[in-house]
Design a protein around this motif. Structure first.
Motif, mmCIF file in Angstrom:
data_model
loop_
_atom_site.group_PDB
_atom_site.id
_atom_site.type_symbol
_atom_site.label_atom_id
_atom_site.label_comp_id
_atom_site.label_asym_id
_atom_site.label_seq_id
_atom_site.Cartn_x
_atom_site.Cartn_y
_atom_site.Cartn_z
ATOM 1 N N ASN A 1 0.837 -1.252 0.097
ATOM 2 C CA ASN A 1 -0.217 0.027 0.113
ATOM 3 C C ASN A 1 0.896 1.086 -0.080
ATOM 4 O OD1 ASN A 1 -2.375 -1.444 -0.052
ATOM 5 N ND2 ASN A 1 -2.234 -1.654 2.375
ATOM 6 N N GLU A 2 2.094 1.095 -0.083
ATOM 7 C CA GLU A 2 2.982 2.248 -0.112
ATOM 8 C C GLU A 2 3.270 2.708 -1.616
ATOM 9 O OE1 GLU A 2 5.629 2.548 3.780
ATOM 10 O OE2 GLU A 2 6.576 1.845 2.009
ATOM 11 N N LYS A 3 3.567 4.069 -1.934
ATOM 12 C CA LYS A 3 3.787 4.155 -3.445
ATOM 13 C C LYS A 3 5.349 3.918 -3.661
ATOM 14 C CE LYS A 3 0.389 7.805 -3.914
ATOM 15 N NZ LYS A 3 0.075 9.232 -4.096
ATOM 16 N N LEU B 1 1.109 4.914 -14.970
ATOM 17 C CA LEU B 1 0.105 5.257 -14.003
ATOM 18 C C LEU B 1 -1.366 4.700 -14.402
ATOM 19 C CD1 LEU B 1 -0.474 6.803 -11.514
ATOM 20 C CD2 LEU B 1 -1.073 8.872 -12.807
ATOM 21 N N ILE B 2 -1.170 4.314 -15.868
ATOM 22 C CA ILE B 2 -2.681 3.609 -16.094
ATOM 23 C C ILE B 2 -2.784 2.299 -15.808
ATOM 24 C CG2 ILE B 2 -3.810 2.590 -18.263
ATOM 25 C CD1 ILE B 2 -2.565 4.930 -19.892
ATOM 26 N N GLU B 3 -1.636 1.667 -15.542
ATOM 27 C CA GLU B 3 -1.589 0.407 -15.133
ATOM 28 C C GLU B 3 -1.156 0.110 -13.291
ATOM 29 O OE1 GLU B 3 0.330 -2.746 -17.331
ATOM 30 O OE2 GLU B 3 0.837 -1.182 -18.695
ATOM 31 N N TYR B 4 -0.457 0.987 -12.905
ATOM 32 C CA TYR B 4 -0.191 1.194 -11.507
ATOM 33 C C TYR B 4 -0.466 2.433 -10.897
ATOM 34 C CZ TYR B 4 2.482 -2.911 -12.939
ATOM 35 O OH TYR B 4 2.658 -4.268 -13.795
ATOM 36 N N LYS B 5 -1.365 2.488 -9.999
ATOM 37 C CA LYS B 5 -1.796 3.691 -9.391
ATOM 38 C C LYS B 5 -1.126 3.970 -8.143
ATOM 39 C CE LYS B 5 -5.436 3.833 -12.147
ATOM 40 N NZ LYS B 5 -5.276 4.784 -13.494
ATOM 41 N N LEU C 1 -1.948 14.719 -14.298
ATOM 42 C CA LEU C 1 -0.992 13.959 -13.471
ATOM 43 C C LEU C 1 -0.636 14.736 -12.275
ATOM 44 C CD1 LEU C 1 1.531 12.936 -16.233
ATOM 45 C CD2 LEU C 1 -0.165 11.522 -15.379
ATOM 46 N N GLN C 2 -1.681 15.624 -11.778
ATOM 47 C CA GLN C 2 -1.174 16.689 -10.512
ATOM 48 C C GLN C 2 -1.064 15.722 -9.293
ATOM 49 O OE1 GLN C 2 -3.535 16.999 -13.261
ATOM 50 N NE2 GLN C 2 -3.991 19.177 -13.300
ATOM 51 N N LYS C 3 -1.854 14.733 -9.239
ATOM 52 C CA LYS C 3 -1.846 14.090 -8.086
ATOM 53 C C LYS C 3 -0.779 13.050 -7.769
ATOM 54 C CE LYS C 3 -6.740 13.928 -6.897
ATOM 55 N NZ LYS C 3 -7.998 13.322 -6.894
ATOM 56 N N ASN C 4 -0.124 12.525 -9.137
ATOM 57 C CA ASN C 4 1.125 11.682 -8.983
ATOM 58 C C ASN C 4 2.375 12.237 -9.565
ATOM 59 O OD1 ASN C 4 -1.537 10.145 -9.303
ATOM 60 N ND2 ASN C 4 -0.112 8.451 -8.421
ATOM 61 N N VAL C 5 2.501 13.583 -10.050
ATOM 62 C CA VAL C 5 3.668 14.058 -10.325
ATOM 63 C C VAL C 5 4.061 15.359 -9.673
ATOM 64 C CG1 VAL C 5 4.970 15.210 -12.501
ATOM 65 C CG2 VAL C 5 3.553 13.128 -12.841
ATOM 66 N N ILE C 6 4.839 15.416 -8.754
ATOM 67 C CA ILE C 6 5.112 16.350 -7.817
ATOM 68 C C ILE C 6 6.397 17.225 -8.422
ATOM 69 C CG2 ILE C 6 4.952 17.012 -5.407
ATOM 70 C CD1 ILE C 6 2.537 15.378 -6.166
ATOM 71 N N LEU C 7 6.182 18.567 -8.543
ATOM 72 C CA LEU C 7 7.390 19.321 -8.809
ATOM 73 C C LEU C 7 7.670 19.989 -7.606
ATOM 74 C CD1 LEU C 7 6.271 21.367 -12.070
ATOM 75 C CD2 LEU C 7 7.406 19.158 -11.910
ATOM 76 N N LEU C 8 8.976 19.748 -7.133
ATOM 77 C CA LEU C 8 9.537 20.139 -5.669
ATOM 78 C C LEU C 8 10.058 21.481 -5.959
ATOM 79 C CD1 LEU C 8 10.730 16.642 -4.659
ATOM 80 C CD2 LEU C 8 8.660 17.855 -3.952
ATOM 81 N N GLY C 9 10.518 21.949 -7.193
ATOM 82 C CA GLY C 9 11.243 22.970 -7.185
ATOM 83 C C GLY C 9 12.665 22.884 -6.981
ATOM 84 N N SER D 1 13.579 8.002 -1.673
ATOM 85 C CA SER D 1 12.812 7.427 -3.248
ATOM 86 C C SER D 1 13.498 6.143 -3.376
ATOM 87 C CB SER D 1 13.344 8.278 -4.093
ATOM 88 O OG SER D 1 12.847 9.700 -3.868
ATOM 89 N N HIS D 2 12.749 5.527 -4.431
ATOM 90 C CA HIS D 2 13.135 4.114 -4.836
ATOM 91 C C HIS D 2 13.972 4.027 -6.229
ATOM 92 C CE1 HIS D 2 9.482 3.744 -2.221
ATOM 93 N NE2 HIS D 2 10.427 3.054 -1.546
#
Length: 276
Positions: free
Chosen positions: A89-91, A117-121, A146-154, A168-169
């Motif tokens: 259940n972790e990303k 992301l279509i296959e793996y949420k 993709l706003q919920k899954n692609v995060i721009l950190l600056g 990160s992995h």
């Protein structure tokens, strides 16, 4: 840089001292056969980062006997090794670090991730960086929803980047040759990511195949090949058990070939050999 070497030719002649010029990437990529002709005939040694860059220098007319391959290095004391695993259940987190410029290939990373992301949420792409392509990248993320899954950190400090690496992995940097010919040398972030034990996914570009050993410390795909990039991203998500094997191999590879302590000693030897 090679451009500074050009400006140092007259200084060498006035001071009657040796001239060593180091190339790092863009300075070789932007050149034509006349850009460094005088420098190549004047400098005592030319250092480059990889075999790929050596070939670029040869194509520009640099005598082979004047070229020395000298790697960049990272301070391994700043990068502790971390085993990668993901709990149920972790990303699974992909991390991309780089200036928002064409040669970093960030738009290709986003497009490949959108297919994943279509296959793996339960996946996320985190991107550290900023630059002139920021609006284009933001628009692409919005257009692909993709706003919920692609995060721009600056922009982050170096310490912040290292911390994010440890969280990160999989490290992602699909570098490409830009339309104006600009390309990478050997991206330091690929060395740093491997130093932390992170598997890496990148491209057959410039000196990257010497930094990332395909199938041993990570995987490489052809430039701009979104299909292949997606397939390798999918494979890594489906095979978390190989993360640590790739990560250990990567750490050892950097320790043996890109350790800054060793590289400083080698550079000192190059300079001492020229001035003796």
């Amino acid at each position: 840089f090679g451009t500074n070497g050009n400006h140092s030719i007259q200084l060498k002649q006035v001071l009657k001292k040796p001239l060593i010029t180091s190339f790092y990437g863009f300075d070789a990529a932007i050149a034509d056969s006349t850009t460094y002709l005088e420098l190549f005939n004047t400098a005592d040694k030319i250092t480059v980062l990889s075999n790929d860059m050596k070939n670029d220098m040869l194509a520009l007319g640099c005598p082979e006997e004047n070229i020395i391959i000298h790697h960049l290095g990272v301070d391994l004391d700043k990068f502790s090794y971390t085993q990668r695993y993901v709990n149920p259940n972790e990303k699974a987190i992909f991390l991309c670090v780089g200036r928002f410029v064409e040669k970093k290939g960030i738009t290709y990373a986003i497009k490949a991730f959108s297919r994943l992301l279509i296959e793996y949420k339960n996946v996320e792409l985190r991107i550290i960086g900023d630059g002139r392509m920021k609006k284009e990248i933001e628009d692409l993320i919005f257009r692909l929803k993709l706003q919920k899954n692609v995060i721009l950190l600056g922009s982050y400090t170096h310490t912040g980047i290292i911390d994010e690496m440890h969280r990160s992995h999989i490290f992602l940097l699909p570098s490409i040759t830009a339309e104006n010919g600009d390309k990478e040398g050997t991206p330091t972030v690929l060395m740093e990511a491997q130093a932390t034990g992170m598997p890496v996914l990148s491209t057959y570009h410039a000196g990257i195949p010497e930094v990332v050993i395909n199938g041993k410390t990570g995987y490489l795909v052809e430039e701009k090949n979104i299909d292949s990039l997606y397939e390798k991203m999918k494979y890594l998500v489906e095979q978390p058990k190989i993360w640590n094997k790739l990560g250990k191999n990567g750490r050892n590879h950097i320790k043996e070939n890109y350790n800054i302590s060793n590289q400083v000693e080698k550079l000192e030897y190059i300079y001492k050999d020229v001035i003796k």
